[in-house]
Design a protein around this motif. Structure first.
Motif, PDB file in Angstrom:
ATOM      1  N   ARG A   1       0.817  -1.206   0.000  1.00  0.00           N
ATOM      2  CA  ARG A   1       0.000   0.000   0.000  1.00  0.00           C
ATOM      3  C   ARG A   1       0.855   1.263   0.000  1.00  0.00           C
ATOM      4  NH1 ARG A   1      -4.153   0.775   4.975  1.00  0.00           N
ATOM      5  NH2 ARG A   1      -2.142   0.671   6.044  1.00  0.00           N
TER       6      ARG A   1
ATOM      7  N   PHE B   1       5.879   2.745   3.700  1.00  0.00           N
ATOM      8  CA  PHE B   1       5.914   2.332   5.111  1.00  0.00           C
ATOM      9  C   PHE B   1       5.495   0.862   5.238  1.00  0.00           C
ATOM     10  CE2 PHE B   1       5.575   2.526   9.625  1.00  0.00           C
ATOM     11  CZ  PHE B   1       4.389   1.911   9.996  1.00  0.00           C
TER      12      PHE B   1
ATOM     13  N   GLU C   1       2.743   7.338   4.139  1.00  0.00           N
ATOM     14  CA  GLU C   1       1.913   6.423   4.926  1.00  0.00           C
ATOM     15  C   GLU C   1       0.445   6.806   4.728  1.00  0.00           C
ATOM     16  OE1 GLU C   1       3.667   6.171   8.778  1.00  0.00           O
ATOM     17  OE2 GLU C   1       1.882   5.208   9.632  1.00  0.00           O
ATOM     18  N   TRP C   2      -0.380   5.797   4.664  1.00  0.00           N
ATOM     19  CA  TRP C   2      -1.794   6.038   4.369  1.00  0.00           C
ATOM     20  C   TRP C   2      -2.589   6.491   5.564  1.00  0.00           C
ATOM     21  CZ3 TRP C   2      -5.232   3.386   0.497  1.00  0.00           C
ATOM     22  CH2 TRP C   2      -4.580   3.256  -0.720  1.00  0.00           C
ATOM     23  N   HIS C   3      -3.717   7.134   5.295  1.00  0.00           N
ATOM     24  CA  HIS C   3      -4.651   7.501   6.352  1.00  0.00           C
ATOM     25  C   HIS C   3      -6.070   7.220   5.882  1.00  0.00           C
ATOM     26  CE1 HIS C   3      -1.560   9.366   8.831  1.00  0.00           C
ATOM     27  NE2 HIS C   3      -1.048   9.817   7.727  1.00  0.00           N
ATOM     28  N   GLY C   4      -6.409   5.962   5.760  1.00  0.00           N
ATOM     29  CA  GLY C   4      -7.770   5.576   5.388  1.00  0.00           C
ATOM     30  C   GLY C   4      -7.987   5.625   3.894  1.00  0.00           C
TER      31      GLY C   4
ATOM     32  N   PRO D   1      -9.564   1.993   0.539  1.00  0.00           N
ATOM     33  CA  PRO D   1     -10.049   0.728   1.079  1.00  0.00           C
ATOM     34  C   PRO D   1     -10.931   0.909   2.313  1.00  0.00           C
ATOM     35  CG  PRO D   1      -7.718   1.013   1.546  1.00  0.00           C
ATOM     36  CD  PRO D   1      -8.106   2.119   0.636  1.00  0.00           C
ATOM     37  N   TYR D   2     -10.667   1.975   3.062  1.00  0.00           N
ATOM     38  CA  TYR D   2     -11.437   2.143   4.295  1.00  0.00           C
ATOM     39  C   TYR D   2     -12.925   2.278   4.003  1.00  0.00           C
ATOM     40  CZ  TYR D   2     -13.569   4.324   8.329  1.00  0.00           C
ATOM     41  OH  TYR D   2     -14.424   4.621   9.350  1.00  0.00           O
TER      42      TYR D   2
END
Lengths: 331, 320
Positions: free
Chosen positions: B126, B129, B154-157, B218-219
């Motif tokens: 993804r 990180f 880095e992802w956040h939702g 994806p969230y």
């Protein structure tokens, strides 16, 4: 004379300014070298984490991360939904490594709102977590995971390496962190209200929401028990053949909310029979091996299944409710 | 076939003799195409480390591919998948788990050995990180096997780096989803390299859910009907068309977060792989999945593969 005096005054003043400036520089340097930037609001939620030298040979690797509230999804993705069914505040994660090796472990500390919630999260994950270990208020250990709870904290340590140094390190880090948590916390009284005969203690799960129910014994996708943050539930598995196999007990905030839930549950239990004569309302799903739902006042219990004949069910339920009512200290 | 549960079926596969081909019933089916699922297992592998371990993983991969394709050499087997001059993406899973780095590199080794340029192999997850969580080193230099995230940060939702996703929006049950350019543009073949793990929301996770890391949000799919969304996401045209091979990491066992059987599961059918994986999880927990992994059947209904054991030709091969 006058000019000399004036000149001397100016020099003195300049000197004073210079001294003041030097003093100011010194104070500033001292402040910058000794002071730390204020801890974030979320960091204050957590106990201390071991630093270099605290749990040799393990040393922190990289920076810690904090995921508060709904940011939990950034860390564990969809699994965050089940964590949020408990009183979750934030999780702090830190990797530890043995220097000059690839051996590492992740330490996750979950800060919850109350000790019962920390116990709840521990009870959810402990089932397949290995063997009991005496850390905090209760712990479980397997070759690749160690978890425990204490106070408002649930701690999970995970590794993907098998070395003895890491196995020892997991326990030592766990003990170190447990030592920094002053509050102990009590196991919810509803847990101790369950009848003990045949009880698989490692199966006990304290919960509030529907996702936990689905993960223990799937009946339906819908929230047919009308569960929310105000409901308190306990799940347990019984091993003997004399009584129920899986049991859910849910306390509702009022008799009327339990009654509403009971009406909802009926939709999922066809082929019902019921017996009001014992003072209980219960619904049986099958002929011999029965799934039974029963309500008394603000408590609903599900027995999945009971291998009893009909004449003894009422006595079983009476004994069961007497036991939990006298042992649960709720609200 | 009555009363023969998935767990019992898979258990029989895992404890059965090498070279045995098992179908849903004791005698061979006479008609109908059966999907091959190859499971090379090595008792020795889990005791090895580093280069020795990586070598035996490569042997498992080579053996599985030749058996899967009915060829006699890895070169011929890979040619059935890798388009000439094409770039291959290896979608790993490092979220709440770790895809085995040595196994992934062994897959790369197998391709390099038959002439695939290392620079045209990309290991991805993804984000950068997430890639590094499994001990992988970021490499987007253009030299050697490449390794980096679908997004840098880095992802956040949902990802903020929308330029890394193809602008075409797909409607997944009312949610707008874009697929990463890694899938749509960069790679011509995607190999799904999932792990088998227990998961509270849907019972378990394996190949079909692995592509949640290949989309921008994806969230949004985790809400409401996750089972349906896993299937719908895997059926998105770029993901469905380019994911032609699954090599499931089942070698080492690390508990619920990475369930191992001492081998890998290889097939062209993601649904069948997840069916087998579900049986493995059930064997691990000694009971049925709660909740049941209904997304497997949802995916079968969409034509992504089969969840019927009578349509599977599962072959366990012991690797010395």
């Amino acid at each position: 004379m006058k000019s000399r005096l004036l000149k001397n005054c100016c020099i003195v003043e300049l000197l004073n300014c210079y001294i003041i400036f030097l003093l100011w520089c010194c104070v500033t340097i001292i402040n910058l070298s000794c002071g730390k930037t204020p801890q974030s609001e979320h960091d204050r939620l957590f106990p201390l984490f071991p630093q270099k030298g605290d749990v040799n040979p393990l040393v922190p690797e990289g920076e810690s991360h904090i995921f508060p509230g709904r940011a939990i999804f950034d860390y564990i993705d969809g699994e965050g939904e089940i964590v949020l069914e408990y009183g979750f505040r934030a999780v702090k994660i830190q990797e530890y490594k043995i220097p000059n090796t690839e051996e590492s472990m992740n330490v996750d500390v979950y800060a919850m709102t109350k000790p019962e919630e920390a116990f709840g999260l521990f009870s959810l994950y402990q089932v397949s977590a290995g063997t009991p270990i005496d850390i905090g208020r209760g712990g479980m250990k397997s070759p690749f995971q160690l978890m425990f709870w204490k106070g408002v904290y649930f701690i999970k340590i995970t590794t993907y390496h098998e070395s003895q140094a890491l196995q020892d390190g997991m326990e030592r880090i766990a003990q170190w962190i447990a030592g920094k948590i002053s509050q102990d916390g009590e196991i919810p009284s509803v847990v101790n209200s369950l009848p003990q005969e045949g009880l698989d203690r490692q199966s006990i799960t304290y919960f509030h929401g529907q996702l936990v129910v689905q993960s223990k014994h799937f009946i339906a996708q819908e929230n047919f028990l009308n569960l929310d943050s105000t409901t308190i539930g306990v799940f347990a598995h019984y091993k003997n053949n004399k009584g129920p196999r899986d049991v859910f007990v849910i306390w509702y905030p009022s008799d009327s909310s339990a009654q509403s839930a009971e009406l909802e549950v009926q939709r999922f239990f066809p082929n019902q029979s019921s017996d009001k004569s014992s003072g209980f309302r219960w619904f049986a799903q099958k002929e011999k091996s029965r799934n039974i739902v029963c309500r008394k006042e603000n408590i609903i219990a599900l027995f999945l299944p009971i291998s009893y004949d009909e004449s003894s069910i009422s006595k079983l339920l009476k004994d069961f409710f007497e036991h939990i009512s006298s042992n649960a200290n709720i609200r | 076939m009555g009363g023969y549960s998935r767990r019992e079926f898979i258990r029989n596969v895992l404890v059965g003799s090498a070279g045995v081909s098992l179908t849903g019933i004791a005698h061979a089916q006479q008609s109908g195409r059966k999907v091959p699922i190859i499971i090379p297992i090595s008792e020795k592998a889990v005791k090895l480390k580093n280069s020795a371990y990586r070598e035996i993983c490569k042997k498992m991969v080579d053996t599985a591919l030749t058996k899967l394709t009915g060829t006699d050499a890895p070169e011929k087997a890979w040619k059935k998948f890798i388009p000439s001059g094409g770039t291959v993406g290896l979608k790993i899973n490092n979220e709440s788990t770790r895809t085995d780095k040595d196994l992934v590199m062994a897959i790369a080794d197998s391709m390099i050995a038959i002439g695939q340029p290392a620079e045209k192999i990309i290991i991805f997850e993804r984000s950068d990180f997430d890639v590094t969580q499994g001990g992988f080193q970021i490499n987007n230099s253009g030299k050697g096997v490449q390794c980096y995230g679908v997004a840098r940060a880095e992802w956040h939702g949902s990802s903020a780096e929308q330029e890394r996703f193809h602008p075409k929006e797909y409607d997944v049950d009312g949610h707008k989803i874009c697929v990463s350019k890694m899938v749509t543009d960069t790679c011509q073949l995607i190999i799904n390299v999932p792990v088998i793990k227990k998961m509270s929301m849907v019972g378990m996770s394996c190949s079909l859910k692995n592509h949640f890391g290949s989309i921008d949000s994806p969230y949004s799919l985790h809400k409401d009907d996750l089972h349906k969304h896993i299937a719908l996401n895997a059926a998105l045209p770029p993901l469905k068309e380019k994911t032609k091979l699954v090599i499931c990491d089942g070698v080492r066992h690390f508990g619920d977060q990475h369930i191992g059987i001492g081998g890998i599961i290889v097939s062209t059918d993601q649904v069948a792989v997840d069916y087998v994986a579900a049986g493995i999880v059930e064997d691990h927990i000694k009971g049925e999945l709660n909740p049941p992994a209904r997304y497997i059947h949802e995916a079968a209904k969409l034509g992504l593969g089969t969840d019927k054991k009578e349509e599977m030709d599962i072959q366990k091969i012991t690797i010395a």
